[in-house]
Motif scaffolding. Structure first.
Motif, PDB file in Angstrom:
ATOM      1  N   ILE A  51      14.305   0.981 -23.348  1.00 52.57           N
ATOM      2  CA  ILE A  51      15.437   0.214 -22.821  1.00 52.57           C
ATOM      3  C   ILE A  51      16.735   0.962 -23.083  1.00 52.57           C
ATOM      4  O   ILE A  51      17.603   1.064 -22.208  1.00 52.57           O
ATOM      5  CB  ILE A  51      15.446  -1.193 -23.450  1.00 52.57           C
TER       6      ILE A  51
ATOM      7  N   ILE B 105      15.686  -7.398 -27.586  1.00 57.18           N
ATOM      8  CA  ILE B 105      15.692  -5.948 -27.366  1.00 57.18           C
ATOM      9  C   ILE B 105      16.308  -5.589 -26.018  1.00 57.18           C
ATOM     10  O   ILE B 105      16.654  -4.437 -25.789  1.00 57.18           O
ATOM     11  CB  ILE B 105      14.286  -5.329 -27.495  1.00 57.18           C
ATOM     12  N   ALA B 106      16.471  -6.568 -25.155  1.00 60.56           N
ATOM     13  CA  ALA B 106      17.036  -6.251 -23.842  1.00 60.56           C
ATOM     14  C   ALA B 106      18.497  -5.821 -23.942  1.00 60.56           C
ATOM     15  O   ALA B 106      19.043  -5.239 -23.020  1.00 60.56           O
ATOM     16  CB  ALA B 106      16.920  -7.458 -22.919  1.00 60.56           C
ATOM     17  N   LEU B 107      19.130  -6.111 -25.073  1.00 58.27           N
ATOM     18  CA  LEU B 107      20.539  -5.744 -25.227  1.00 58.27           C
ATOM     19  C   LEU B 107      20.687  -4.426 -25.967  1.00 58.27           C
ATOM     20  O   LEU B 107      21.800  -3.913 -26.112  1.00 58.27           O
ATOM     21  CB  LEU B 107      21.269  -6.804 -26.049  1.00 58.27           C
ATOM     22  N   TYR B 108      19.566  -3.929 -26.441  1.00 62.62           N
ATOM     23  CA  TYR B 108      19.615  -2.809 -27.356  1.00 62.62           C
ATOM     24  C   TYR B 108      20.514  -1.694 -26.831  1.00 62.62           C
ATOM     25  O   TYR B 108      20.374  -1.292 -25.678  1.00 62.62           O
ATOM     26  CB  TYR B 108      18.198  -2.280 -27.598  1.00 62.62           C
ATOM     27  N   SER B 109      21.423  -1.240 -27.649  1.00 63.77           N
ATOM     28  CA  SER B 109      22.335  -0.123 -27.368  1.00 63.77           C
ATOM     29  C   SER B 109      23.451  -0.487 -26.395  1.00 63.77           C
ATOM     30  O   SER B 109      24.311   0.328 -26.117  1.00 63.77           O
ATOM     31  CB  SER B 109      21.604   1.109 -26.831  1.00 63.77           C
ATOM     32  N   LEU B 110      23.456  -1.710 -25.869  1.00 67.98           N
ATOM     33  CA  LEU B 110      24.481  -2.045 -24.883  1.00 67.98           C
ATOM     34  C   LEU B 110      25.672  -2.722 -25.566  1.00 67.98           C
ATOM     35  O   LEU B 110      26.811  -2.306 -25.405  1.00 67.98           O
ATOM     36  CB  LEU B 110      23.873  -2.966 -23.825  1.00 67.98           C
ATOM     37  N   PHE B 111      25.381  -3.768 -26.312  1.00 68.11           N
ATOM     38  CA  PHE B 111      26.449  -4.509 -26.983  1.00 68.11           C
ATOM     39  C   PHE B 111      26.344  -4.284 -28.491  1.00 68.11           C
ATOM     40  O   PHE B 111      25.252  -4.213 -29.039  1.00 68.11           O
ATOM     41  CB  PHE B 111      26.314  -6.000 -26.703  1.00 68.11           C
ATOM     42  N   SER B 112      27.478  -4.228 -29.150  1.00 68.13           N
ATOM     43  CA  SER B 112      27.474  -4.146 -30.611  1.00 68.13           C
ATOM     44  C   SER B 112      27.184  -5.534 -31.172  1.00 68.13           C
ATOM     45  O   SER B 112      27.359  -6.531 -30.477  1.00 68.13           O
ATOM     46  CB  SER B 112      28.827  -3.654 -31.103  1.00 68.13           C
TER      47      SER B 112
ATOM     48  N   TYR C 266      19.311   2.184 -20.118  1.00 63.58           N
ATOM     49  CA  TYR C 266      20.743   1.894 -20.036  1.00 63.58           C
ATOM     50  C   TYR C 266      21.558   3.178 -19.979  1.00 63.58           C
ATOM     51  O   TYR C 266      22.544   3.277 -19.249  1.00 63.58           O
ATOM     52  CB  TYR C 266      21.196   1.045 -21.225  1.00 63.58           C
TER      53      TYR C 266
ATOM     54  N   SER D 108      16.301 -10.571 -18.613  1.00 66.22           N
ATOM     55  CA  SER D 108      17.342 -10.385 -19.622  1.00 66.22           C
ATOM     56  C   SER D 108      18.159  -9.132 -19.322  1.00 66.22           C
ATOM     57  O   SER D 108      19.381  -9.131 -19.434  1.00 66.22           O
ATOM     58  CB  SER D 108      16.723 -10.272 -21.006  1.00 66.22           C
ATOM     59  N   MET D 109      17.461  -8.056 -18.933  1.00 66.59           N
ATOM     60  CA  MET D 109      18.187  -6.822 -18.640  1.00 66.59           C
ATOM     61  C   MET D 109      19.084  -7.001 -17.428  1.00 66.59           C
ATOM     62  O   MET D 109      20.185  -6.463 -17.355  1.00 66.59           O
ATOM     63  CB  MET D 109      17.201  -5.673 -18.397  1.00 66.59           C
TER      64      MET D 109
ATOM     65  N   TYR E  31      27.515  -6.490 -18.628  1.00 64.72           N
ATOM     66  CA  TYR E  31      28.097  -5.300 -19.244  1.00 64.72           C
ATOM     67  C   TYR E  31      28.651  -4.329 -18.199  1.00 64.72           C
ATOM     68  O   TYR E  31      29.785  -3.901 -18.284  1.00 64.72           O
ATOM     69  CB  TYR E  31      27.047  -4.587 -20.099  1.00 64.72           C
TER      70      TYR E  31
END
Lengths: 231, 314
Positions: B159, A41-48, B163, B247-248, B255
């Motif tokens: 989260i 979930i830490a990537l949510y909405s950031l990477f496809s 972002y 992780s974030m 990113y």
């Protein structure tokens, strides 16, 4: 320096230093792989999902390259061709400085403990020292000119790498007691035979040599000492 | 003259935001403030959540007589007149605007006047409790501060908003440093994730700007490096939740190219909601509880300019 994820080298991708040990690389890989898990979930909405998959693929490549000594050496060589790489030159400098001091120290340290057989093994070692860096990226075959890997020879080989007992103990996760025991050939300090074998494999790898000859030779000495020929 | 001397004093302004509502911004602000005050620092809490103020409640103070709206409306001229003393030594509060409809949307003049006055206030630490969302006012408070702290929960919604908050703050900062209208328009366009120019990440944007005007692109690159928001993960229940902070951090580095500092986490505990119900601050009501300890650790990291390291996990 700002870097796009595609431009990062494998070390940057895994967030490890250029001098990272295989253990560190493995740990970092497990961590990074968890971060770029499709369910993370830490990537949510950031990477496809496609981007995540691509990063995962690169992380896998990075791990497979860096974890095998041979591949890592090849990869390091390609990295050196790329000019902007500030971290690597420094460790290299440190490599070259250490052997200068080492050859002077080794004979003095070795002499008192080395039995009569030793000087034979020691001379070629000395000549070798300036040529090879203390810690190669991959395990080297054990020096062919050494015929007898006694405890004191191992100690000398370790010191040439610029490693302390403590640091070997940290890498191998063995107690310093056992490492001292191996080097002193004080078998009373050491556990049963099969364990010693395992310790030696770790020890040899840590000081950057292939273990087979070192282990078999040392075990021969061990057997000779423990079961003296009956007369 | 007095104001000038005050302004010259070494003082830090921290802003606590996070994008999503109900993630514990006010709670964390209040309790960080109390912890700092107990360390004999002069602390001023400012409820910058215009239109949704409730920092005073987390401190156990009833509806205050003087609020920020009195200042914004010019009922009082000096911001010092709206400062309320709390029962905790060294801790003062400027309560948020309560009563008038426009409070949530101060105009530009009101906002600049507020920021100007905040800089003159006398305190070691000024803590701004920001509201939810990514409106320009909130972003401006966040960018105005010395340290911006983001609060998230280990949940996709929080989260996602965090972002978005980072991205918005980031692009707003970009827009402030460039003068060229064309580049400003480009930044606006890049905010739209589905833009037609293929700009997906800040890297793409910087590259595009560089191709237009190299120097401006380099300035933006510097801005990226200077932008170092801090992260607090609230309501942590498991070790995996703690891991989310790391992780974030990694994801932000890859990113956005920005260095997110992981300040710490606050554990989930029933004593938190119990303290809110009883309208008594957590670190006073349950000083030895795990969340209170976590807050102490966060303050410690803030004061020492340190952050969480991975070795703390293993």
């Amino acid at each position: 320096m700002l870097k796009k994820i595609d431009d990062m080298n494998y070390y940057e991708l895994l967030e490890v230093s250029y001098r990272a040990t295989p253990q560190e690389i493995h740990k970092a890989y497990e961590r990074v792989r968890k971060i770029y898990d499709p369910n993370s979930i830490a990537l949510y909405s950031l990477f496809s999902p496609e981007e995540t998959e691509k990063i995962r693929q690169r992380v896998e490549d990075a791990y497979r390259t860096l974890i095998y000594d041979e591949n890592r050496r090849d990869y390091d060589r390609t990295l050196r061709d790329i000019p902007p790489l500030p971290e690597t030159p420094q460790p290299e400098l440190r490599y070259q400085q250490r052997p200068l001091a080492a050859p002077q120290r080794t004979p003095r340290m070795a002499e008192p403990t080395v039995p009569a057989a030793e000087p034979r093994a020691e001379e070629p070692q000395q000549q070798q020292v300036p040529a090879q860096p203390p810690m190669p990226a991959a395990a080297q075959p054990a020096p062919a000119d050494i015929t007898e890997f006694s405890g004191s020879v191992l100690k000398m080989m370790r010191e040439q790498r610029g490693l302390s007992i403590r640091s070997v103990a940290d890498t191998t996760k063995l107690s310093t007691r056992f490492i001292e025991g191996i080097e002193e050939e004080n078998y009373k300090k050491l556990p049963a035979r099969p364990y010693i074998r395992g310790f030696l494999v770790l020890y040899a790898r840590t000081i950057g040599y292939e273990s087979d000859r070192i282990v078999s030779d040392y075990m021969k000495r061990f057997d000779a000492a423990m079961n003296p020929p009956k007369k | 003259m007095i104001e000038l001397q005050d302004a010259l004093r070494k003082k830090e302004i921290w802003a606590i935001g996070g994008g999503k509502g109900g993630i514990g911004k006010s709670l964390i602000t209040g309790n960080i403030g109390i912890t700092l005050a107990r360390l004999k620092k002069k602390v001023l809490l400012v409820d910058a959540d215009l239109g949704g103020a409730n920092l005073h409640t987390t401190l156990g103070i009833g509806v205050p007589e003087m609020t920020l709206s009195d200042f914004l409306n010019r009922r009082v001229e000096n911001i010092n007149d709206v400062i309320i003393k709390t029962s905790i030594p060294n801790l003062n509060l400027i309560s948020g605007a309560q009563d008038f409809l426009d409070a949530a949307n101060p105009n530009f003049a009101q906002k600049t006047r507020l920021l100007r006055h905040l800089e003159t206030l006398d305190a070691d630490y000024i803590l701004l409790d920001l509201g939810a969302g990514t409106s320009f006012n909130i972003l401006d408070f966040f960018l105005f501060s010395d340290h911006g702290i983001l609060v998230v929960l280990p949940e996709p919604t929080a989260i996602e908003n965090a972002y978005r908050f980072i991205k918005s703050a980031f692009y707003r900062r970009f827009k402030k440093v460039v003068a060229n209208q064309n580049i400003k328009d480009l930044i606006d366009a890049a905010m739209d994730q589905k833009n037609t120019m293929g700009i997906r990440t800040p890297f793409d944007l910087i590259e595009r700007v560089k191709s237009m005007e190299r120097e401006v692109g380099e300035i933006l690159e510097l801005e990226v490096l200077k932008f170092r928001p801090k992260l607090v993960v609230n309501q942590v229940r498991t070790k995996n939740d703690v891991q989310i902070g790391f992780s974030m951090k990694s994801a932000c580095q890859k990113y956005f190219g920005i260095n997110l500092e992981y300040l710490g986490y606050v554990e989930y505990d029933d004593c938190v909601w119990q303290s809110i119900r009883s309208k008594r601050p957590l670190v006073i009501e349950y000083p030895y509880s795990r969340p209170a300890r976590c807050i102490e650790r966060i303050v410690h990291n803030l004061l020492r300019k340190e952050q969480m390291t991975l070795s703390m996990l293993y």
